[in-house]
Write a protein that holds these residues in place. Structure first.
Motif, PDB file in Angstrom:
ATOM      1  N   GLU A   1       0.842  -1.194   0.000  1.00  0.00           N
ATOM      2  CA  GLU A   1       0.000   0.000   0.000  1.00  0.00           C
ATOM      3  C   GLU A   1       0.879   1.247   0.000  1.00  0.00           C
ATOM      4  OE1 GLU A   1      -2.791   1.465   3.347  1.00  0.00           O
ATOM      5  OE2 GLU A   1      -3.956   0.065   2.122  1.00  0.00           O
TER       6      GLU A   1
ATOM      7  N   ILE B   1      -3.290   3.481  -2.188  1.00  0.00           N
ATOM      8  CA  ILE B   1      -3.431   2.640  -3.369  1.00  0.00           C
ATOM      9  C   ILE B   1      -2.671   1.344  -3.122  1.00  0.00           C
ATOM     10  CG2 ILE B   1      -2.813   2.402  -5.800  1.00  0.00           C
ATOM     11  CD1 ILE B   1      -3.239   5.336  -6.162  1.00  0.00           C
ATOM     12  N   GLU B   2      -3.316   0.250  -3.421  1.00  0.00           N
ATOM     13  CA  GLU B   2      -2.698  -1.067  -3.278  1.00  0.00           C
ATOM     14  C   GLU B   2      -2.079  -1.460  -4.617  1.00  0.00           C
ATOM     15  OE1 GLU B   2      -1.421  -4.252  -1.180  1.00  0.00           O
ATOM     16  OE2 GLU B   2      -2.714  -2.731  -0.306  1.00  0.00           O
ATOM     17  N   ILE B   3      -0.737  -1.626  -4.634  1.00  0.00           N
ATOM     18  CA  ILE B   3      -0.056  -2.054  -5.847  1.00  0.00           C
ATOM     19  C   ILE B   3       0.489  -3.467  -5.656  1.00  0.00           C
ATOM     20  CG2 ILE B   3       0.547   0.266  -6.642  1.00  0.00           C
ATOM     21  CD1 ILE B   3       3.376  -0.206  -5.539  1.00  0.00           C
ATOM     22  N   ALA B   4       0.646  -4.171  -6.760  1.00  0.00           N
ATOM     23  CA  ALA B   4       1.106  -5.561  -6.726  1.00  0.00           C
ATOM     24  C   ALA B   4       2.631  -5.587  -6.696  1.00  0.00           C
ATOM     25  CB  ALA B   4       0.564  -6.317  -7.937  1.00  0.00           C
TER      26      ALA B   4
ATOM     27  N   LEU C   1       2.992   0.219 -12.245  1.00  0.00           N
ATOM     28  CA  LEU C   1       2.121  -0.463 -11.272  1.00  0.00           C
ATOM     29  C   LEU C   1       0.929   0.404 -10.883  1.00  0.00           C
ATOM     30  CD1 LEU C   1       4.804  -2.172  -9.022  1.00  0.00           C
ATOM     31  CD2 LEU C   1       3.174  -3.301 -10.557  1.00  0.00           C
TER      32      LEU C   1
ATOM     33  N   GLN D   1      -1.400   0.275 -13.762  1.00  0.00           N
ATOM     34  CA  GLN D   1      -2.067  -1.033 -13.770  1.00  0.00           C
ATOM     35  C   GLN D   1      -3.212  -1.068 -12.765  1.00  0.00           C
ATOM     36  OE1 GLN D   1       0.519  -4.334 -12.923  1.00  0.00           O
ATOM     37  NE2 GLN D   1      -1.153  -5.792 -12.816  1.00  0.00           N
ATOM     38  N   GLN D   2      -2.988  -0.537 -11.571  1.00  0.00           N
ATOM     39  CA  GLN D   2      -4.038  -0.515 -10.544  1.00  0.00           C
ATOM     40  C   GLN D   2      -5.210   0.334 -11.008  1.00  0.00           C
ATOM     41  OE1 GLN D   2      -4.985   2.280  -8.487  1.00  0.00           O
ATOM     42  NE2 GLN D   2      -6.373   1.076  -7.246  1.00  0.00           N
ATOM     43  N   GLN D   3      -4.930   1.492 -11.611  1.00  0.00           N
ATOM     44  CA  GLN D   3      -5.989   2.383 -12.055  1.00  0.00           C
ATOM     45  C   GLN D   3      -6.767   1.792 -13.233  1.00  0.00           C
ATOM     46  OE1 GLN D   3      -6.817   5.682 -10.688  1.00  0.00           O
ATOM     47  NE2 GLN D   3      -5.775   4.551  -9.075  1.00  0.00           N
TER      48      GLN D   3
ATOM     49  N   ASP E   1      -7.103  -1.456 -13.892  1.00  0.00           N
ATOM     50  CA  ASP E   1      -7.900  -2.558 -13.348  1.00  0.00           C
ATOM     51  C   ASP E   1      -9.168  -2.033 -12.667  1.00  0.00           C
ATOM     52  OD1 ASP E   1      -6.017  -4.330 -14.269  1.00  0.00           O
ATOM     53  OD2 ASP E   1      -5.074  -4.658 -12.303  1.00  0.00           O
ATOM     54  N   GLU E   2      -9.021  -0.938 -11.914  1.00  0.00           N
ATOM     55  CA  GLU E   2     -10.173  -0.334 -11.240  1.00  0.00           C
ATOM     56  C   GLU E   2     -11.186   0.201 -12.259  1.00  0.00           C
ATOM     57  OE1 GLU E   2     -10.723   3.583  -8.570  1.00  0.00           O
ATOM     58  OE2 GLU E   2      -9.290   2.120  -7.765  1.00  0.00           O
TER      59      GLU E   2
END
Length: 144
Positions: free
Chosen positions: A2, A22-25, A39, A42-44, A46-47
């Motif tokens: 996070e 924001i939770e990143i992988a 990353l 990618q999170q944005q 995916d959301e």
């Protein structure tokens, strides 16, 4: 992992987005700015792609809350929650655009008030400082 992110625009007293987690992988302590940007994108993406794109049977007005309206008008973009483009976001293209925008100076990234200037710069995520993204705008006109 996070991370904390704030988005600002020059000349505005208040952030466009208040501090968000924001939770990143990613699980390691150090990361390059280029990987971090990918990353976050990618999170944005995916959301965004997880949002419902179903057509509504009835067209009704979606009015933002009064306390949120001033923030929307200050940023220059007022949205009412409707998605008109039913196309899903393309992750590789979005990541490429984000990297290109950083290289072109469209936005600046700060970590604990220190500007990150290079995509190869290593960031220590264990410090848990806030990332600040500042959207830069260019002035139009000439000297004539």
């Amino acid at each position: 992992m996070e991370i904390k992110v704030t988005v600002k625009q020059l000349g505005k007293k208040h952030p466009v987005l208040s501090e968000q987690n924001i939770e990143i992988a990613y699980e390691e302590a150090n990361i390059t700015l280029e990987n971090l940007l990918k990353l976050i994108v990618q999170q944005q993406v995916d959301e965004f792609n997880a949002k419902s794109f179903e057509q509504e049977d009835e067209d009704y007005t979606k009015i933002p809350q009064n306390n949120y309206l001033n923030l929307l008008t200050d940023t220059g973009k007022v949205g009412f929650g409707s998605i008109y483009n039913l196309k899903k976001a393309d992750l590789p293209k979005a990541q490429e655009n984000a990297i290109q925008a950083f290289e072109d100076g469209m936005f600046a990234v700060f970590y604990n008030e220190e500007e990150l200037e290079s995509l190869t710069q290593t960031i220590d995520l264990e410090l848990k400082h806030t990332f600040t993204f500042i959207r830069l705008s260019f002035l139009a006109g000439s000297y004539w």
